[in-house]
Design a protein around this motif. Sequence first.
Motif, PDB file in Angstrom:
ATOM      1  N   GLU A  89      13.315 -15.478  -4.773  1.00 28.01           N
ATOM      2  CA  GLU A  89      11.313 -15.815  -4.284  1.00 28.01           C
ATOM      3  C   GLU A  89       9.888 -14.453  -4.399  1.00 28.01           C
ATOM      4  N   THR A  90      10.332 -14.133  -4.981  1.00 32.31           N
ATOM      5  CA  THR A  90       9.033 -13.124  -4.720  1.00 32.31           C
ATOM      6  C   THR A  90       9.095 -12.451  -6.306  1.00 32.31           C
ATOM      7  N   GLU A 133       1.174  -1.270   0.118  1.00 32.46           N
ATOM      8  CA  GLU A 133      -0.275   0.196   0.572  1.00 32.46           C
ATOM      9  C   GLU A 133       0.648   1.500   0.292  1.00 32.46           C
ATOM     10  N   VAL A 134       1.964   1.185   0.629  1.00 32.60           N
ATOM     11  CA  VAL A 134       2.986   2.467   0.951  1.00 32.60           C
ATOM     12  C   VAL A 134       3.639   2.529  -0.918  1.00 32.60           C
ATOM     13  N   THR A 135       4.190   1.310  -1.191  1.00 34.18           N
ATOM     14  CA  THR A 135       4.681   1.517  -2.113  1.00 34.18           C
ATOM     15  C   THR A 135       3.873   2.537  -3.643  1.00 34.18           C
ATOM     16  N   ILE A 136       2.604   1.314  -3.710  1.00 37.97           N
ATOM     17  CA  ILE A 136       1.557   1.687  -4.613  1.00 37.97           C
ATOM     18  C   ILE A 136       1.516   3.236  -4.904  1.00 37.97           C
ATOM     19  N   ASP A 186      -1.781  -3.234 -11.518  1.00 38.19           N
ATOM     20  CA  ASP A 186      -3.033  -3.376 -12.294  1.00 38.19           C
ATOM     21  C   ASP A 186      -4.681  -2.904 -12.061  1.00 38.19           C
ATOM     22  N   GLU A 187      -4.742  -2.840 -10.589  1.00 38.65           N
ATOM     23  CA  GLU A 187      -6.611  -2.682 -10.396  1.00 38.65           C
ATOM     24  C   GLU A 187      -6.417  -1.681 -10.026  1.00 38.65           C
ATOM     25  N   MET A 217       3.840 -10.476  -6.151  1.00 35.81           N
ATOM     26  CA  MET A 217       2.627 -10.135  -7.443  1.00 35.81           C
ATOM     27  C   MET A 217       1.778 -10.051  -6.598  1.00 35.81           C
ATOM     28  N   ASP A 218       1.400 -10.326  -5.419  1.00 35.98           N
ATOM     29  CA  ASP A 218       0.269  -9.346  -4.830  1.00 35.98           C
ATOM     30  C   ASP A 218       0.292  -7.151  -4.944  1.00 35.98           C
ATOM     31  N   GLN A 219       1.723  -7.060  -5.183  1.00 34.09           N
ATOM     32  CA  GLN A 219       1.853  -5.422  -5.446  1.00 34.09           C
ATOM     33  C   GLN A 219       1.355  -5.474  -7.409  1.00 34.09           C
TER      34      GLN A 219
END
Length: 291
Positions: free
Chosen positions: A224-225, A127-130, A175-176, A168-170
């Motif tokens: 890994e991520t 949330e912070v980065t986005i 995109d959303e 992935m969640d980022q």
Amino acid sequence: MPVLDKIKAAFSSSPSTSADNTSATAPVPHPEGEAPAHPAHPDATAAPAQPVLPDHPVFDQEKITVIFVLGGPGAGKGTQCERLVADYGFKHLSAGDLLREERNRPGSTYGELITDCIKEGKIVPQEVTIKLLENAMSATLASPPSTTSSGWENGKGRFLIDGFPRKMDQALKFDESVVRSSFVLFFSTTEAILLERLLERGKTSGRDDDNKESIVKRFRTFIETSMPVVDYYRKEGKVVEIDSSPPIDVVYEKVKAEMDQRLGLLSSSQLNVESQPEVPAAQPALGAAIA
């Protein structure tokens, strides 16, 4: 004690008991417009409130081009982005730079959190980065860069987002809630080359994460991520992979060829060749003279 006295005693003690119970549970009156005070749990620690992201894109995908630039630490993302900015008029946004700026900003809510994550090679809450990226994009669109690129006409914009998404969640949340990305520019190389480059950079960069321990952690975190992100977009046909092991100029030639193809641009040689047939455009004046 006589029965009558017992009854009187029972009734005289009931109100105080009832009042005690009421005072224990009744809300404390508070001035109008102010929230009632709730004592904090002695063990509770105040966590910074995270930004709330929208559930729909902020920007129009038809106008905004976003290219994610991914690669291990030291893969050369920043260097290649600088050249793309010069040649294609992109705005380069580095997720890492935005986080470091926020960490050093006086009064920052997230400064301590960001510092700990960077030192440990962990990923800052999405949330912070986005939100930082969205704010930077909005600021750029409000005052577009001075460039001859058509990518900034009529409310359009084109962005290179460097070092994001890290997981992935980022990727899905960006995109959303911000705008759907166009494709991923992925720079690949070996861990040995990454380590060599970063240790050399650490001699002058002044960055506290350019040391061997942090570099190894960052590389492991990337594998890994972040690699699952690359694999996800690769399945969608949205990954351009470039081997960044060769010299910078060689790497950029490959990047430029791919960028021309992806953006649908003509190379300079094609443009020169195809511009020559445009000379007959003067024919109407010739016809007018004949008439």
